[in-house]
Design a protein around this motif. Sequence first.
Motif, PDB file in Angstrom:
ATOM      1  N   LYS A   7       0.827  -1.215   0.000  1.00 36.63           N
ATOM      2  CA  LYS A   7       0.000   0.000   0.000  1.00 36.63           C
ATOM      3  C   LYS A   7       0.863   1.267   0.000  1.00 36.63           C
ATOM      4  O   LYS A   7       0.648   2.183  -0.781  1.00 36.63           O
ATOM      5  N   CYS A   8       1.859   1.315   0.867  1.00 36.50           N
ATOM      6  CA  CYS A   8       2.703   2.507   1.032  1.00 36.50           C
ATOM      7  C   CYS A   8       4.003   2.439   0.231  1.00 36.50           C
ATOM      8  O   CYS A   8       4.700   3.446   0.107  1.00 36.50           O
ATOM      9  N   HIS A   9       4.362   1.249  -0.238  1.00 33.15           N
ATOM     10  CA  HIS A   9       5.587   1.017  -1.009  1.00 33.15           C
ATOM     11  C   HIS A   9       6.847   1.283  -0.173  1.00 33.15           C
ATOM     12  O   HIS A   9       7.857   1.737  -0.700  1.00 33.15           O
ATOM     13  N   LEU A  10       6.781   0.989   1.108  1.00 36.37           N
ATOM     14  CA  LEU A  10       7.909   1.214   2.005  1.00 36.37           C
ATOM     15  C   LEU A  10       8.545  -0.104   2.423  1.00 36.37           C
ATOM     16  O   LEU A  10       7.893  -1.141   2.445  1.00 36.37           O
ATOM     17  N   ILE A  11       9.821  -0.045   2.775  1.00 38.17           N
ATOM     18  CA  ILE A  11      10.605  -1.199   3.219  1.00 38.17           C
ATOM     19  C   ILE A  11      10.833  -1.085   4.727  1.00 38.17           C
ATOM     20  O   ILE A  11      11.166  -0.007   5.229  1.00 38.17           O
ATOM     21  N   TYR A  12      10.661  -2.214   5.428  1.00 37.72           N
ATOM     22  CA  TYR A  12      10.840  -2.238   6.880  1.00 37.72           C
ATOM     23  C   TYR A  12      11.597  -3.486   7.311  1.00 37.72           C
ATOM     24  O   TYR A  12      11.620  -4.487   6.600  1.00 37.72           O
ATOM     25  N   GLU A  26       7.152 -10.421   2.716  1.00 37.80           N
ATOM     26  CA  GLU A  26       8.591 -10.382   2.470  1.00 37.80           C
ATOM     27  C   GLU A  26       8.854  -9.615   1.173  1.00 37.80           C
ATOM     28  O   GLU A  26       8.137  -9.770   0.184  1.00 37.80           O
ATOM     29  N   ALA A  27       9.870  -8.754   1.188  1.00 41.00           N
ATOM     30  CA  ALA A  27      10.198  -7.953   0.002  1.00 41.00           C
ATOM     31  C   ALA A  27      10.734  -8.849  -1.111  1.00 41.00           C
ATOM     32  O   ALA A  27      11.515  -9.764  -0.850  1.00 41.00           O
ATOM     33  N   HIS A  28      10.295  -8.575  -2.346  1.00 38.22           N
ATOM     34  CA  HIS A  28      10.783  -9.271  -3.533  1.00 38.22           C
ATOM     35  C   HIS A  28      11.579  -8.295  -4.390  1.00 38.22           C
ATOM     36  O   HIS A  28      11.352  -7.083  -4.343  1.00 38.22           O
ATOM     37  N   LEU A  29      12.486  -8.820  -5.185  1.00 35.89           N
ATOM     38  CA  LEU A  29      13.388  -7.984  -5.975  1.00 35.89           C
ATOM     39  C   LEU A  29      12.670  -7.006  -6.898  1.00 35.89           C
ATOM     40  O   LEU A  29      13.173  -5.920  -7.158  1.00 35.89           O
ATOM     41  N   ASP A  30      11.484  -7.345  -7.375  1.00 40.80           N
ATOM     42  CA  ASP A  30      10.780  -6.473  -8.311  1.00 40.80           C
ATOM     43  C   ASP A  30       9.762  -5.537  -7.653  1.00 40.80           C
ATOM     44  O   ASP A  30       9.060  -4.806  -8.345  1.00 40.80           O
ATOM     45  N   ASP A  31       9.674  -5.517  -6.330  1.00 41.61           N
ATOM     46  CA  ASP A  31       8.767  -4.596  -5.637  1.00 41.61           C
ATOM     47  C   ASP A  31       9.215  -3.156  -5.862  1.00 41.61           C
ATOM     48  O   ASP A  31      10.397  -2.838  -5.709  1.00 41.61           O
ATOM     49  N   ASP A  32       8.276  -2.281  -6.228  1.00 41.11           N
ATOM     50  CA  ASP A  32       8.579  -0.851  -6.409  1.00 41.11           C
ATOM     51  C   ASP A  32       8.547  -0.165  -5.054  1.00 41.11           C
ATOM     52  O   ASP A  32       7.491  -0.051  -4.444  1.00 41.11           O
ATOM     53  N   CYS A  33       9.697   0.306  -4.606  1.00 42.18           N
ATOM     54  CA  CYS A  33       9.847   0.867  -3.262  1.00 42.18           C
ATOM     55  C   CYS A  33       9.971   2.386  -3.310  1.00 42.18           C
ATOM     56  O   CYS A  33      10.739   2.927  -4.109  1.00 42.18           O
ATOM     57  N   PHE A  34       9.229   3.045  -2.421  1.00 44.14           N
ATOM     58  CA  PHE A  34       9.354   4.494  -2.282  1.00 44.14           C
ATOM     59  C   PHE A  34      10.757   4.801  -1.775  1.00 44.14           C
ATOM     60  O   PHE A  34      11.229   4.204  -0.814  1.00 44.14           O
ATOM     61  N   TYR A  60      11.391   5.283 -11.049  1.00 46.55           N
ATOM     62  CA  TYR A  60      10.168   5.888 -11.549  1.00 46.55           C
ATOM     63  C   TYR A  60       9.973   7.156 -10.738  1.00 46.55           C
ATOM     64  O   TYR A  60      10.104   7.150  -9.520  1.00 46.55           O
ATOM     65  N   CYS A  61       9.684   8.239 -11.411  1.00 41.72           N
ATOM     66  CA  CYS A  61       9.510   9.527 -10.748  1.00 41.72           C
ATOM     67  C   CYS A  61       8.082  10.009 -10.997  1.00 41.72           C
ATOM     68  O   CYS A  61       7.690  10.245 -12.136  1.00 41.72           O
ATOM     69  N   ALA A  62       7.296  10.133  -9.939  1.00 43.83           N
ATOM     70  CA  ALA A  62       5.900  10.560 -10.042  1.00 43.83           C
ATOM     71  C   ALA A  62       5.768  12.014  -9.604  1.00 43.83           C
ATOM     72  O   ALA A  62       6.267  12.406  -8.553  1.00 43.83           O
ATOM     73  N   SER A  63       5.081  12.792 -10.410  1.00 43.12           N
ATOM     74  CA  SER A  63       4.843  14.198 -10.110  1.00 43.12           C
ATOM     75  C   SER A  63       3.629  14.328  -9.191  1.00 43.12           C
ATOM     76  O   SER A  63       2.628  13.651  -9.386  1.00 43.12           O
ATOM     77  N   SER A  64       3.707  15.208  -8.217  1.00 48.38           N
ATOM     78  CA  SER A  64       2.588  15.377  -7.286  1.00 48.38           C
ATOM     79  C   SER A  64       1.442  16.174  -7.891  1.00 48.38           C
ATOM     80  O   SER A  64       0.288  15.952  -7.576  1.00 48.38           O
ATOM     81  N   PHE A  82      10.104   9.483  -5.797  1.00 45.86           N
ATOM     82  CA  PHE A  82      10.974   8.544  -6.486  1.00 45.86           C
ATOM     83  C   PHE A  82      10.733   7.130  -5.971  1.00 45.86           C
ATOM     84  O   PHE A  82      10.655   6.912  -4.761  1.00 45.86           O
ATOM     85  N   TYR A  83      10.626   6.193  -6.908  1.00 47.30           N
ATOM     86  CA  TYR A  83      10.451   4.776  -6.609  1.00 47.30           C
ATOM     87  C   TYR A  83      11.529   3.983  -7.345  1.00 47.30           C
ATOM     88  O   TYR A  83      11.867   4.316  -8.484  1.00 47.30           O
ATOM     89  N   VAL A  84      12.039   2.961  -6.700  1.00 47.99           N
ATOM     90  CA  VAL A  84      13.053   2.091  -7.309  1.00 47.99           C
ATOM     91  C   VAL A  84      12.696   0.639  -7.005  1.00 47.99           C
ATOM     92  O   VAL A  84      12.052   0.353  -5.993  1.00 47.99           O
ATOM     93  N   PRO A  85      13.132  -0.290  -7.859  1.00 50.02           N
ATOM     94  CA  PRO A  85      12.918  -1.710  -7.538  1.00 50.02           C
ATOM     95  C   PRO A  85      13.711  -2.081  -6.285  1.00 50.02           C
ATOM     96  O   PRO A  85      14.802  -1.550  -6.050  1.00 50.02           O
ATOM     97  N   TYR A  86      13.158  -2.989  -5.500  1.00 50.77           N
ATOM     98  CA  TYR A  86      13.841  -3.421  -4.287  1.00 50.77           C
ATOM     99  C   TYR A  86      15.249  -3.938  -4.596  1.00 50.77           C
ATOM    100  O   TYR A  86      16.167  -3.747  -3.803  1.00 50.77           O
TER     101      TYR A  86
END
Length: 107
Positions: A7-12, A26-34, A60-64, A82-86
Amino acid sequence: MKYYCQKCHLIYDQDICLQCGEKLKEAHLDDDCFLIEKKQLWADADMLKELLEEHHVPYYCASSMGAGMSLKIGPMLETYQFYVPYSHYDEALSCVKTLFGANEIEY
């Protein structure tokens, strides 16, 4: 092991998201992370784009606001998420720390 919030695209490190309270997977290599949110002001976003590209980090860069609203209000208020793959998250985080310092990372 790292965990990922879909939901939040965050890693913990723990399995509960501190933003939304969801149980994490569990995080996967292709997850798009904030990665970070940066303002266009003083070209912070552009500097980060260049550094990520130099290090061959896909992002990936998303404009607000979007292009139309940015033209109407002005680019000074525009922010980019900014989002990047895990699989590239650690390297991207290192780029952020290099450019802006460790204090820039907030979730």
